[in-house]
Design an enzyme around this catalytic site. Structure first.
Site, PDB file in Angstrom:
ATOM      1  N   CYS A  43      35.496  51.967  36.395  1.00  0.00           N
ATOM      2  CA  CYS A  43      36.498  52.989  36.148  1.00  0.00           C
ATOM      3  C   CYS A  43      35.909  54.070  35.249  1.00  0.00           C
ATOM      4  O   CYS A  43      34.923  53.848  34.559  1.00  0.00           O
ATOM      5  CB  CYS A  43      37.726  52.422  35.442  1.00  0.00           C
ATOM      6  SG  CYS A  43      38.697  51.322  36.461  1.00  0.00           S
ATOM      7  N   CYS A 276      26.377  47.702  28.459  1.00  0.00           N
ATOM      8  CA  CYS A 276      25.949  47.290  29.810  1.00  0.00           C
ATOM      9  C   CYS A 276      24.631  47.966  30.182  1.00  0.00           C
ATOM     10  O   CYS A 276      24.560  49.198  30.278  1.00  0.00           O
ATOM     11  CB  CYS A 276      27.029  47.662  30.815  1.00  0.00           C
ATOM     12  SG  CYS A 276      26.510  47.465  32.533  1.00  0.00           S
ATOM     13  N   SER A 323      20.735  57.131  43.262  1.00  0.00           N
ATOM     14  CA  SER A 323      20.488  56.699  41.891  1.00  0.00           C
ATOM     15  C   SER A 323      19.045  56.242  41.669  1.00  0.00           C
ATOM     16  O   SER A 323      18.591  56.138  40.535  1.00  0.00           O
ATOM     17  CB  SER A 323      21.468  55.591  41.494  1.00  0.00           C
ATOM     18  OG  SER A 323      21.520  54.621  42.506  1.00  0.00           O
ATOM     19  N   ASP A 386      17.483  50.745  43.011  1.00  0.00           N
ATOM     20  CA  ASP A 386      17.849  50.441  41.626  1.00  0.00           C
ATOM     21  C   ASP A 386      18.165  48.970  41.412  1.00  0.00           C
ATOM     22  O   ASP A 386      17.901  48.412  40.359  1.00  0.00           O
ATOM     23  CB  ASP A 386      19.021  51.333  41.166  1.00  0.00           C
ATOM     24  CG  ASP A 386      20.202  51.282  42.105  1.00  0.00           C
ATOM     25  OD1 ASP A 386      20.804  50.215  42.243  1.00  0.00           O
ATOM     26  OD2 ASP A 386      20.508  52.327  42.715  1.00  0.00           O
ATOM     27  N   CYS A 422      29.235  39.596  37.156  1.00  0.00           N
ATOM     28  CA  CYS A 422      29.653  40.388  35.998  1.00  0.00           C
ATOM     29  C   CYS A 422      31.144  40.189  35.774  1.00  0.00           C
ATOM     30  O   CYS A 422      31.926  40.292  36.710  1.00  0.00           O
ATOM     31  CB  CYS A 422      29.365  41.868  36.232  1.00  0.00           C
ATOM     32  SG  CYS A 422      29.989  42.913  34.896  1.00  0.00           S
ATOM     33  N   CYS A 473      23.814  44.312  27.130  1.00  0.00           N
ATOM     34  CA  CYS A 473      24.225  43.160  27.931  1.00  0.00           C
ATOM     35  C   CYS A 473      23.261  43.034  29.106  1.00  0.00           C
ATOM     36  O   CYS A 473      22.938  44.015  29.770  1.00  0.00           O
ATOM     37  CB  CYS A 473      25.651  43.351  28.447  1.00  0.00           C
ATOM     38  SG  CYS A 473      26.173  41.988  29.534  1.00  0.00           S
ATOM     39  N   CYS A 476      24.131  39.590  33.830  1.00  0.00           N
ATOM     40  CA  CYS A 476      24.008  39.417  35.284  1.00  0.00           C
ATOM     41  C   CYS A 476      22.579  39.084  35.692  1.00  0.00           C
ATOM     42  O   CYS A 476      22.334  38.668  36.828  1.00  0.00           O
ATOM     43  CB  CYS A 476      24.510  40.666  36.008  1.00  0.00           C
ATOM     44  SG  CYS A 476      23.789  42.191  35.386  1.00  0.00           S
TER      45      CYS A 476
END
Ligand code: SF4
Length: 491
Positions: A43, A276, A323, A386, A422, A473, A476
Site C-alpha cells: 500500500c 524492509c 525495477s 530483482d 512475508c 528486515c 523472507c
C-alpha cells in the site's frame, strides 16, 4: 459543529456524499496476472495539511506518485475542520478521480491511500481510507503494512482488513476513555498491534502519521513552501507536490500536525530496526531515498556486487524491466559487458492487469513483455532480475527470450533466494508456492530453462544497500522474523 455521515462497517455506498450504489452488473475482478515475478506491493499512504491549498488535488498527485505500491483501490478523505468526507473506489487513482470528484472534496487537510490487498479481500468495503465515528469524534485512517495479530484483535467478521480492525479498536478506545481524544486512543491501541504499520490518520482538525516500533515500512514528513505539512510513504510522493523532505517518522513515533505545527509523540519504545530490505530491491521508486540511501544507486551497487560475485562470459547484459534496470546497468558497468534491451514492456499496462481467460492468463507474460529479436538472437545474455518469488512468469519470460533466438541465458538475481513468506505487508503467498523454498538453485535454473543462475549473497546485498547493513528486515530470505509470528500463519 457540522458533521458528515460517515460509513458504518460494511455499508457500501455511504462513504462518500453522495455516493451512487455500485450497479449490480459490475463484478469486482482481482487482477490476477502480473508479468513480473516479484512480490506484490502492500500500500501507499499520503497526507497533507495546508489550509491554503486544494488538499484533495494535492493528495491525488501524491497517490499518483505512489500508485506503484498498490493498484487495486484508492481513496481520499478530507476534513474542512468540522466534518470528514471520504471518497474511495476500486481501480487506479487516475481512473477513480477526476476534477469533478476532487472538487467535491474541499478541506484544510486530507489523507489518501492506494491499496494492494494483503489482509482482507480486494473489495470496495476494504478500500481505504477507513473512516469511523466514536462519540463526537470522527476520524479516518490509511494503512501501509500488515498486522500478524489481526485475528486476535478482531471482534467482528473474518473478512475485514487489518486496517478495519485498527479503526474499530480506536473507536472503542475513544468511547471507553470518555474524553474522546484520538491521540490518547492511539497511545492505547498502537502498542497492541504486532508487526508492520505506517499510518496516516486525521480527525477533524489534526493530521497524524505513525510508524511501528520496528519501522518495517517507510513514512516521511515533508514541508511545503506555503508552510503546509505532508506525509508520504516515499520521497517521490513529497516531490510531486513540491514538498521538501524534513525527516522520516521515527520508530514507535506519531507526529501530530495541527495549527501550531508538528508535535512528536513516542507511543512505544523503538525496537530492533527492521526496514524492509525489499523496499530497496523492488518496491520503492528508484528516484526516492530511504534511510538516507538513494534507491537507484543501491540497486546499481547490487548489480555491481553481483557481477563481482557471479561473472560470466556473455555478449549483452539486459534487465527484466523495469525495477531491474539499475541493477543490470551496474552489472554491465562492473563486468565491461555491453548493456542492452532484450525485452520491451508495455508501458500502459501498469504492474497488474486483467486477463479474462485462462489462455490469456497462461500467456500473461506476452501481454506485458515482447522480445527484441534483433538484440537477442544468437547472443549470450546476462539477464538481471530483482527477485524470484513463484517463478511462473519468469519461466515464461525465459521462453520468450529463447523463442527470440537467445543462444545462452545466464540469469542473475539482485537479491538472496526468497524462501520465507512475508507477514509485513507484501503478498508473497505461503511457502509452498515460493520456488526457492522447495527447490535448490540448480533445480530452479533447470526449471526456468536458464544456462546458469546466481543469486546475490545476502551480505553483499545488504552492504550494497547501505554502509550500515544492520537494521534491515531480511526475514523472507533468512526466516529470521523480527517479531513473533503466530503459529497459524507460519506455514
Ligand atoms: S519479510 Fe521480506 S518482504 Fe517482508 S518486510 Fe521483511 S524483507 Fe520485506
Amino acid at each position: 459543529m457540522r458533521v458528515a455521515r460517515l460509513p458504518a462497517r460494511d455499508e457500501p455506498g455511504r462513504g462518500r456524499l453522495p455516493v451512487p450504489r455500485r450497479p449490480r452488473r459490475f463484478r469486482i475482478v482481482r487482477p490476477v496476472a502480473d508479468g513480473s515475478d516479484s512480490p506484490k506491493e502492500a500500500c501507499g499512504v499520503f497526507g497533507v495539511r495546508d489550509p491554503r491549498q486544494p488538499v484533495a488535488h494535492l493528495t491525488y498527485l501524491g497517490l499518483f506518485a505512489l500508485q506503484h505500491r498498490g493498484q487495486e483501490s484508492a481513496g481520499i478523505a478530507v476534513s474542512d475542520g468540522a466534518k470528514i468526507l471520504v471518497d474511495k473506489d476500486m481501480g487506479l487513482v487516475s481512473a477513480i478521480f477526476d476534477e469533478h470528484r476532487l472538487r467535491a472534496l474541499p478541506g484544510i487537510m486530507a489523507i489518501g491511500h492506494t491499496r494492494y490487498a494483503t489482509t482482507g479481500a480486494s473489495a470496495w468495503h476494504n478500500a481505504q481510507p477507513v473512516a469511523r465515528q466514536a462519540g463526537d469524534v470522527f476520524f479516518a485512517l490509511g494503512h501501509n503494512g500488515n498486522l500478524v495479530n489481526t485475528a486476535e484483535l478482531a471482534a467482528g467478521p473474518a473478512d475485514v482488513s487489518d486496517s478495519d480492525v485498527v479503526a474499530a479498536l480506536l473507536a472503542g478506545a475513544l468511547t471507553a476513555d470518555g474524553g474522546g481524544d484520538l491521540i490518547a486512543a492511539l497511545s492505547a491501541v498502537l502498542p497492541r498491534l504486532e508487526s508492520a504499520y505506517s499510518f496516516v490518520m486525521m480527525d477533524e482538525t489534526r493530521l497524524i502519521g505513525a510508524r511501528d516500533p520496528h519501522g518495517f515500512r517507510p513514512l516521511f514528513l515533508g514541508r511545503l513552501d506555503t508552510g503546509g505539512w505532508v506525509l508520504a510513504s516515499e520521497t517521490p510522493g513529497l516531490d510531486v507536490v513540491g514538498a521538501r523532505v524534513i525527516r522520516e517518522i521515527d520508530l514507535g513515533e506519531a507526529v501530530v500536525i495541527d495549527d501550531d505545527g508538528v508535535h512528536s509523540v513516542q507511543f512505544a519504545a523503538s525496537r530492533r530496526r527492521a526496514l524492509c530490505s525489499f523496499e530497496f530491491v523492488y518496491i520503492a521508486r528508484p528516484d526516492g531515498r530511504l534511510a538516507g540511501v538513494g534507491v537507484h544507486a543501491a540497486r546499481r551497487r547490487m548489480g555491481q556486487a553481483l557481477a563481482r560475485q557471479a561473472p560470466v562470459d556473455a555478449d549483452m547484459v539486459m534487465p527484466i524491466p523495469d525495477s531491474s534496470v539499475p541493477g543490470a546497468q551496474g552489472y554491465a558497468a562492473e563486468s565491461g559487458i555491453e548493456y542492452g534491451d532484450g525485452l520491451i514492456k508495455n508501458r500502459y499496462i501498469g504492474r497488474t492487469f486483467i486477463a479474462p481467460t485462462q489462455t490469456l492468463r497462461d500467456n500473461a507474460v506476452r501481454i506485458k513483455f515482447n522480445a527484441i529479436e534483433d538484440n537477442v538472437a544468437g547472443k549470450r545474455l546476462v539477464v538481471v532480475e530483482d527477485s524470484i518469488v513463484r517463478a511462473t512468469t519468469l519461466r515464461a519470460t525465459m521462453r520468450l527470450l529463447r523463442d527470440a533466438g537467445a543462444a545462452e541465458i545466464h540469469l542473475r538475481v539482485l537479491s538472496a533466494p526468497y524462501r520465507w513468506s512475508c507477514f509485513y505487508g507484501l503478498d508473497t503467498a505461503d511457502r509452498s508456492r515460493l520456488v526457492a523454498a522447495t527447490m535448490t538453485v540448480d533445480q530452479i535454473r533447470d526449471h526456468l530453462g536458464a544456462d546458469s543462475l546466481a543469486y546475490l549473497e545476502l551480505d553483499s546485498m545488504l552492504t550494497a544497500i547501505s554502509p550500515e547493513p544492520n537494521g534491515f528486515c531480511t526475514a523472507c530470505m533468512t526466516g529470521d522474523y523480527p517479531t513473533p509470528i503466530p503459529g497459524m500463519l507460519a506455514k
